[in-house]
Scaffold this active site. Sequence first.
Site, mmCIF file in Angstrom:
data_model
loop_
_atom_site.group_PDB
_atom_site.id
_atom_site.type_symbol
_atom_site.label_atom_id
_atom_site.label_comp_id
_atom_site.label_asym_id
_atom_site.label_seq_id
_atom_site.Cartn_x
_atom_site.Cartn_y
_atom_site.Cartn_z
ATOM 1 N N GLY A 88 -5.597 7.285 -3.132
ATOM 2 C CA GLY A 88 -5.161 8.570 -3.670
ATOM 3 C C GLY A 88 -6.248 9.265 -4.467
ATOM 4 O O GLY A 88 -6.140 10.451 -4.783
ATOM 5 N N ARG A 89 -7.266 8.501 -4.816
ATOM 6 C CA ARG A 89 -8.399 9.124 -5.543
ATOM 7 C C ARG A 89 -9.696 8.415 -5.186
ATOM 8 O O ARG A 89 -10.603 8.307 -6.006
ATOM 9 C CB ARG A 89 -8.157 9.034 -7.036
ATOM 10 C CG ARG A 89 -7.926 7.618 -7.524
ATOM 11 C CD ARG A 89 -8.150 7.555 -8.981
ATOM 12 N NE ARG A 89 -7.614 6.328 -9.525
ATOM 13 C CZ ARG A 89 -7.813 5.956 -10.759
ATOM 14 N NH1 ARG A 89 -8.526 6.707 -11.556
ATOM 15 N NH2 ARG A 89 -7.290 4.848 -11.200
ATOM 16 N N ASP A 121 -4.139 13.683 -9.556
ATOM 17 C CA ASP A 121 -5.200 14.685 -9.401
ATOM 18 C C ASP A 121 -6.401 14.155 -8.613
ATOM 19 O O ASP A 121 -7.363 14.890 -8.381
ATOM 20 C CB ASP A 121 -5.647 15.203 -10.775
ATOM 21 C CG ASP A 121 -6.177 14.081 -11.669
ATOM 22 O OD1 ASP A 121 -6.276 12.933 -11.202
ATOM 23 O OD2 ASP A 121 -6.485 14.357 -12.840
ATOM 24 N N GLY A 122 -6.369 12.882 -8.259
ATOM 25 C CA GLY A 122 -7.465 12.320 -7.466
ATOM 26 C C GLY A 122 -8.731 12.039 -8.269
ATOM 27 O O GLY A 122 -9.757 11.693 -7.705
ATOM 28 N N ARG A 172 -18.595 2.126 -5.703
ATOM 29 C CA ARG A 172 -18.271 0.698 -5.773
ATOM 30 C C ARG A 172 -18.628 0.016 -4.463
ATOM 31 O O ARG A 172 -18.440 0.576 -3.396
ATOM 32 C CB ARG A 172 -16.768 0.607 -6.052
ATOM 33 C CG ARG A 172 -16.179 -0.754 -6.032
ATOM 34 C CD ARG A 172 -14.807 -0.724 -6.695
ATOM 35 N NE ARG A 172 -13.760 -0.415 -5.728
ATOM 36 C CZ ARG A 172 -12.463 -0.372 -6.057
ATOM 37 N NH1 ARG A 172 -12.074 -0.595 -7.305
ATOM 38 N NH2 ARG A 172 -11.557 -0.103 -5.153
ATOM 39 N N ASP A 248 -1.488 -4.504 -3.854
ATOM 40 C CA ASP A 248 -2.547 -3.580 -3.419
ATOM 41 C C ASP A 248 -3.841 -3.842 -4.170
ATOM 42 O O ASP A 248 -4.885 -3.282 -3.827
ATOM 43 C CB ASP A 248 -2.113 -2.116 -3.607
ATOM 44 C CG ASP A 248 -1.619 -1.827 -5.008
ATOM 45 O OD1 ASP A 248 -0.698 -2.522 -5.459
ATOM 46 O OD2 ASP A 248 -2.153 -0.922 -5.661
ATOM 47 N N ASN A 249 -3.788 -4.681 -5.187
ATOM 48 C CA ASN A 249 -5.000 -5.037 -5.928
ATOM 49 C C ASN A 249 -5.404 -6.476 -5.647
ATOM 50 O O ASN A 249 -6.096 -7.094 -6.447
ATOM 51 C CB ASN A 249 -4.784 -4.837 -7.429
ATOM 52 C CG ASN A 249 -4.697 -3.370 -7.805
ATOM 53 O OD1 ASN A 249 -5.172 -2.513 -7.070
ATOM 54 N ND2 ASN A 249 -4.086 -3.079 -8.936
ATOM 55 N N ASP A 258 -10.399 -3.760 -8.799
ATOM 56 C CA ASP A 258 -9.672 -2.836 -9.675
ATOM 57 C C ASP A 258 -9.542 -3.334 -11.111
ATOM 58 O O ASP A 258 -8.530 -3.897 -11.516
ATOM 59 C CB ASP A 258 -8.293 -2.485 -9.087
ATOM 60 C CG ASP A 258 -8.415 -1.298 -8.142
ATOM 61 O OD1 ASP A 258 -9.561 -0.849 -7.910
ATOM 62 O OD2 ASP A 258 -7.390 -0.828 -7.641
HETATM 63 P P1 AMP Z 1 -4.652 1.704 -9.219
HETATM 64 O O1 AMP Z 1 -3.759 1.649 -10.401
HETATM 65 O O2 AMP Z 1 -5.982 2.323 -9.465
HETATM 66 O O3 AMP Z 1 -4.748 0.389 -8.491
HETATM 67 O O4 AMP Z 1 -3.930 2.726 -8.207
HETATM 68 C C1 AMP Z 1 -2.639 2.556 -7.681
HETATM 69 C C2 AMP Z 1 -2.331 3.701 -6.750
HETATM 70 O O5 AMP Z 1 -2.242 4.934 -7.468
HETATM 71 C C3 AMP Z 1 -3.358 3.929 -5.647
HETATM 72 O O6 AMP Z 1 -2.684 4.365 -4.496
HETATM 73 C C4 AMP Z 1 -4.221 5.021 -6.239
HETATM 74 O O7 AMP Z 1 -4.893 5.747 -5.236
HETATM 75 C C5 AMP Z 1 -3.186 5.865 -6.953
HETATM 76 N N1 AMP Z 1 -3.776 6.633 -8.065
HETATM 77 C C6 AMP Z 1 -4.156 6.181 -9.278
HETATM 78 N N2 AMP Z 1 -4.658 7.169 -10.051
HETATM 79 C C7 AMP Z 1 -4.601 8.295 -9.301
HETATM 80 C C8 AMP Z 1 -4.984 9.662 -9.517
HETATM 81 N N3 AMP Z 1 -5.512 10.082 -10.677
HETATM 82 N N4 AMP Z 1 -4.767 10.545 -8.509
HETATM 83 C C9 AMP Z 1 -4.232 10.154 -7.338
HETATM 84 N N5 AMP Z 1 -3.864 8.884 -7.071
HETATM 85 C C10 AMP Z 1 -4.040 7.962 -8.024
HETATM 86 MG MG MG Z 2 -5.673 -0.407 -7.006
#
Ligand code: AMP
Ligand code: MG
Length: 483
Positions: A88-89, A121-122, A172, A248-249, A258
Amino acid sequence: MLFEFDNSYARELEGFYVPMEGAKAPSPSMLSFNGKLAVELGLDAALLDSPEGARIFSGSEVPLGAHPLAMAYAGHQFGGFSPQLGDGRALLLGELIDTNGQRRDLHLKGSGRTPFSRGGDGKAVVGPVLREYLIGEAMHALGVPTTRALAAVATGEDVMREGPQPGAVLARIASSHLRVGTFQFFAARGETDKVKQLADYAIARHYPELASTSAPYLGLLRAVMAAQAKLIAKWMGLGFVHGVMNTDNMTISGETIDYGPCAFIDAHNPKAVFSSIDQFGRYAYMSQPAIANWNLARLAECLLGLINEDEDEALRIATNTLAEFMPTYEAEWLAVMRAKLGLSTSDTGDKALIEKLLSAMFTGRADFTQTFRSLATGGDARALFTAEPEGFDNWQAAYEKRLFSEPLSAQERSAKMVVGNPVYIPRNHLVEEALSAAAEGDMVPFRTLLNVLENPFKARTGYERYAAPAPADFGPYRTFCGT
Ligand code: AMP
Ligand code: MG
């Protein structure tokens, strides 16, 4: 050409991603560039530690040969299933073959919105990006399989969080970004052909020796189990708490991925939790092996149809296989802990001996890292037990008795122990200090800390404060998800 990409994921797994380009950063500038890693990747470090490198690693400019894409994945987050997460980002920019012949992903985190962004917001923020950089590089230096940081780039744009925060992107490197959640995405949609295609890809990329065996998919499950058992044992030996062990991690390669709300334990506490969102302590220090086991069961569920055509038989085989995880993990953990204590032989009492030390450390509120280091160097470990030091005395008597059956001399033992018990870990207060300075534009504390963490086993004069626990007024540590 700056990069010689060879993009197998894009080429072989159409339908597993969405082609996508990064957002244009208004004014990208390099915060930190990992020249040594660049060289390992066969890249021209001098050319890339530059304004052009900053444009590329922020996602603003697509280098020749790249095939940027957002990967699809699902995942269990804190036990609840989300059928669609995905990058998502983040973007996979492409794959490189490093100087050891290993395929590595070059991936950008914080590069803008994608079809998987949902409400987000990506973007990513300087603090969490530098945090992942520091802790990932520290883990690598500590001998833990991990994704690496190639570059951190400030975008020159503010991102809205609680207030405006400076935006950044992390470039990364990973041996791949295949996760348990990647399998879950297709399994949950009943797309068994795609699960098979993904499993074949994962085998070819990470466990090629399995391809010619009679049961490659069961072999894949076993191989991921073995890699994760090894990984979690290393975390446990360092007092590391990942904090978000969602499926997912969890990688298929066995690398840590992550670094969000992770942290290292200071005064030992088996229930240590640092993440502000982990209200019930699901991902506490001591729970990590059991959670890994749970996550692997989710992977096994995805692979059932490939393990055996008969559903009951597949379930029976998978259940029996998963039952091997805890014994495998325990053997890995014993190996890690024996090495930390300088034990070169095995004794049936070792597990109890190690547990006795950890329990004395907990009641004695002894610093995890310092206790082991002190045992390694023959320092005053007892002084670290600020409550009930008799617990340590009892343990020490048992340890000394155990050492009678060891073939190594005290000197040989110490020599082995000092290279396995770090002096320096990314302590929470030091990381916070480096990040606060960076937020004000001062990168010196970050660079100094990174330099210390890149060589964690050798004590250096003048760097004593980097080995010390947080001052009492630092208070209990809480981390917030890296957003
Ligand atoms: P994470 O917590 O980084 O492992 O992310 C978990 C999920 O949330 C993944 O699908 C990420 O792409 C999404 N995600 C986290 N932060 C954002 C963000 N700021 N904008 C869009 N997607 C996000
Ligand atoms: Mg993740």
